[in-house]
Write a protein that holds these residues in place. Structure first.
Motif, PDB file in Angstrom:
ATOM      1  N   ASN B  53     -36.523  46.087   9.869  1.00  0.00           N
ATOM      2  CA  ASN B  53     -35.523  45.050  10.168  1.00  0.00           C
ATOM      3  C   ASN B  53     -35.908  44.222  11.389  1.00  0.00           C
ATOM      4  OD1 ASN B  53     -33.839  45.517   7.996  1.00  0.00           O
ATOM      5  ND2 ASN B  53     -32.527  46.962   9.098  1.00  0.00           N
ATOM      6  N   PHE B  58     -34.199  40.550  11.353  1.00  0.00           N
ATOM      7  CA  PHE B  58     -32.767  40.703  11.077  1.00  0.00           C
ATOM      8  C   PHE B  58     -32.030  41.247  12.299  1.00  0.00           C
ATOM      9  CE2 PHE B  58     -34.116  41.576   6.454  1.00  0.00           C
ATOM     10  CZ  PHE B  58     -34.170  40.212   6.206  1.00  0.00           C
ATOM     11  N   PRO B  76     -35.292  35.789  11.365  1.00  0.00           N
ATOM     12  CA  PRO B  76     -35.868  35.822  10.012  1.00  0.00           C
ATOM     13  C   PRO B  76     -36.566  34.507   9.668  1.00  0.00           C
ATOM     14  CG  PRO B  76     -33.454  36.110   9.980  1.00  0.00           C
ATOM     15  CD  PRO B  76     -33.830  35.716  11.364  1.00  0.00           C
ATOM     16  N   GLY B  77     -37.552  34.588   8.815  1.00  0.00           N
ATOM     17  CA  GLY B  77     -38.231  33.363   8.403  1.00  0.00           C
ATOM     18  C   GLY B  77     -39.046  33.578   7.146  1.00  0.00           C
ATOM     19  N   PRO B  78     -39.390  32.496   6.475  1.00  0.00           N
ATOM     20  CA  PRO B  78     -40.077  32.603   5.184  1.00  0.00           C
ATOM     21  C   PRO B  78     -41.523  33.102   5.290  1.00  0.00           C
ATOM     22  CG  PRO B  78     -39.871  30.310   5.853  1.00  0.00           C
ATOM     23  CD  PRO B  78     -39.103  31.114   6.850  1.00  0.00           C
ATOM     24  N   ARG B  80     -42.192  35.942   6.406  1.00  0.00           N
ATOM     25  CA  ARG B  80     -42.082  37.374   6.113  1.00  0.00           C
ATOM     26  C   ARG B  80     -41.124  37.576   4.940  1.00  0.00           C
ATOM     27  NH1 ARG B  80     -39.562  37.719  11.102  1.00  0.00           N
ATOM     28  NH2 ARG B  80     -39.926  35.494  10.954  1.00  0.00           N
ATOM     29  N   VAL B  82     -39.080  39.680   2.142  1.00  0.00           N
ATOM     30  CA  VAL B  82     -38.472  41.008   2.183  1.00  0.00           C
ATOM     31  C   VAL B  82     -38.012  41.437   0.788  1.00  0.00           C
ATOM     32  CG1 VAL B  82     -36.673  42.438   3.234  1.00  0.00           C
ATOM     33  CG2 VAL B  82     -37.675  40.551   4.538  1.00  0.00           C
ATOM     34  N   GLY B 102     -37.106  30.542  -3.050  1.00  0.00           N
ATOM     35  CA  GLY B 102     -37.931  30.281  -1.865  1.00  0.00           C
ATOM     36  C   GLY B 102     -38.578  28.899  -1.916  1.00  0.00           C
ATOM     37  N   ALA B 150     -39.863  37.559  -3.697  1.00  0.00           N
ATOM     38  CA  ALA B 150     -40.461  37.520  -2.359  1.00  0.00           C
ATOM     39  C   ALA B 150     -41.887  36.967  -2.419  1.00  0.00           C
ATOM     40  CB  ALA B 150     -40.455  38.917  -1.748  1.00  0.00           C
ATOM     41  N   ASN B 153     -42.668  33.062  -2.815  1.00  0.00           N
ATOM     42  CA  ASN B 153     -42.532  32.215  -1.636  1.00  0.00           C
ATOM     43  C   ASN B 153     -43.798  32.258  -0.775  1.00  0.00           C
ATOM     44  OD1 ASN B 153     -40.892  30.373  -0.342  1.00  0.00           O
ATOM     45  ND2 ASN B 153     -40.107  31.879   1.111  1.00  0.00           N
TER      46      ASN B 153
END
Lengths: 269, 252
Positions: B53, B58, B76-78, B80, B82, B102, B150, B153
């Motif tokens: 997390n 997060f 958080p960001g694109p 990474r 999840v 995404g 995931a 993206n």
């Protein structure tokens, strides 16, 4: 005999499958029949409890004179305008309170307080402020619709699993897009529930308001004839209320629910 | 895909019920190379999900640093992606729309992003399910969607939080085999959290054993690929490695 009954049953099932409206009318047949029998037996004086035939006749003459269509239109337009503003104000307010801790702390006690002051309780002061007219009616309807919408929207927003917020964020959604992509659809089943309650309460509040301050509408139709002691029109008004709600429910609310929460598996069918 | 560096990462939070500070993660350092598949294994409460997390952004970390491709993580960001244990698919979006989510957020046009989504759905053998809603799929199929959503993206790092813990044992084995196949094809950098030692050894290039918020050891897995349960079930090397990791985790 058993064969015959089964055959009848299967006929019945097939018939209602082809015309679903039959299934919704059927439960009323015994009710109307009982009403008719009671009036034919003259258990109560005719003046107090007229029969179905008289109500239908009265319906015919009121439609012919154009009174009923005009009143019906007045009532529906009032409810629609009130519901529109109730929803237009209620959903954004509910989302704000649902998402923002500070807004919740500040507004939640106020919401509960003002919710408790029922719609009708506002009438005396509204009549003094705005007089006997459309403004008073609209304020009452908006007031009635907005609380269930706000409270249910808050509930809906807060019941969205945190993982959905996180999933959207880690897929690159901005805060603004989260509102549209996660918060609104996630809260939608609850918003529809709020709308259902709001319209139900709003409908009742409208009738009550029309009885007190109205010069037209279904509530007025029901209350005006009291002077001449004409029970027929009162009964007619009551029946129209029931039918109208049935239509609102099955033509507007139920389809929305089928297309959203039920389709997505968020609500059990 | 980029590498991931964790230096002296720690997480301390105040527990209002106990009335003291609790340290969930102690001074964890870890380097994951580009294209590497690393499993973090440990019992419940060892801090593995907390670490994930924090990498995902997060929750904030209270000490040390997390660098993805040299850039520090802030929220958080694109970069990474999840995959969640609870799948976390959007119930109001079809499978295709979930996978295209995404790219949509990146502003990819509809035709283009649906092409991308179809491509990834084919990778997970989900072409038939494209138009269905998540609630209409089995758990195993939902998590396949979660994985390709995931991946579609194109994140620098793929973070997986016990993704197969809530599917049945047979489906889990299939999903594990498919994940190794997809990993070989796309070669993403993966951090995979699990409490299942066999799963960790089966999937990873490297297994990091964790206990009470500390790294115990780091074991390289030199099993050949492609991997399948049929081949590895009786494999001596697989058993030896699993045994070592299990001993490590249990001894702590």
């Amino acid at each position: 005999m058993k064969q015959f009954l089964l055959k009848m049953w299967s006929h019945c099932v097939r018939l209602t499958a082809r015309w679903p409206s039959i299934a919704s009318i059927a439960p009323f047949i015994p009710v109307v029949a009982a009403w008719w029998i009671v009036t034919e037996l003259q258990i109560f004086p005719r003046v107090f409890l007229p029969g179905p035939a008289e109500v239908v006749r009265s319906f015919g003459s009121l439609v012919y004179m154009g009174i009923l269509p005009a009143y019906l239109q007045d009532s529906i337009v009032r409810l629609a305008v009130g519901a529109f503003w109730g929803v237009a104000l209620g959903i954004p307010l509910g989302i704000l309170v649902g998402l923002n801790q500070r807004a919740r702390t500040a507004l939640w006690p106020l919401l509960l307080f003002f919710q408790a002051i029922g719609d009708i309780a506002w009438l005396p002061i509204l009549v003094i402020w705005f007089g006997y007219g459309l403004t008073t009616i609209t304020v009452v309807i908006v007031y009635t619709v907005i609380f269930p919408v706000v409270l249910n929207t808050v509930l809906g927003v807060r019941s969205i699993p945190i993982t959905l917020h996180r999933a959207a964020q880690s897929l690159g959604a901005s805060r603004i897009r989260m509102l549209w992509e996660v918060v609104l659809p996630g809260a939608l089943p609850n918003i529809v529930t709020g709308l259902r309650n709001g319209l139900g309460y709003g409908w009742r509040a409208l009738i009550a308001t029309e009885i007190i301050v109205g010069t037209s509408g279904i509530g007025f139709l029901m209350f005006d004839p009291r002077r001449s002691g004409s029970v027929v029109e009162i009964l007619l008004g009551m029946i129209i209320l029931g039918i109208l709600w049935y239509i609102v429910d099955s033509w507007i609310l139920a389809p929305i629910e089928r297309a959203t929460g039920q389709r997505w598996g968020l609500v059990t069918r | 895909m980029k590498d991931l560096t964790i230096r002296n990462l720690s997480k301390t939070y105040f527990d209002p019920y106990v009335g003291t500070n609790v340290t969930a993660v102690h001074d964890v350092s870890l380097k994951v190379e580009q294209g590497e598949f690393v499993c973090i294994v440990g019992p419940s409460g060892c801090g593995k999900t907390t670490i994930l997390n924090m990498i995902a952004g997060f929750i904030p970390h209270t000490g040390g640093e997390i660098l993805v491709g040299g850039r520090p993580v802030k929220g958080p960001g694109p970069d990474r992606g999840v995959v969640f244990q609870s799948f976390a698919l959007f119930p109001w979006r079809t499978v295709l729309e979930n996978v295209a989510f995404g790219p949509k957020m990146r502003g990819v046009r509809k035709v283009e992003r649906e092409k991308i989504a179809h491509e990834y759905l084919a990778l997970a053998k989900l072409t038939e399910a494209a138009g269905r809603y998540p609630a209409e799929l089995s758990g195993g199929m939902q998590q396949r969607v979660g994985v390709v959503r995931a991946l579609a993206n194109e994140p620098d790092v793929l973070l997986m939080d016990e993704p197969f813990a809530s599917v049945d044992a047979q489906t889990r084995m299939t999903l594990q085999e498919e994940l190794t196949r997809i990993w070989q094809e796309k070669r993403p950098t993966v951090i995979f959290i699990t409490h299942d030692v066999a799963e960790a050894v089966f999937l990873a290039n490297r297994v990091v054993a964790l206990s009470k918020g500390r790294v115990l050891d780091d074991i390289a897995v030199d099993l050949p690929r492609p991997r399948s349960w049929d081949a590895l079930n009786d494999d001596a090397r697989f058993k030896e490695l699993s045994g070592r990791v299990l001993q490590l985790v249990r001894s702590a």
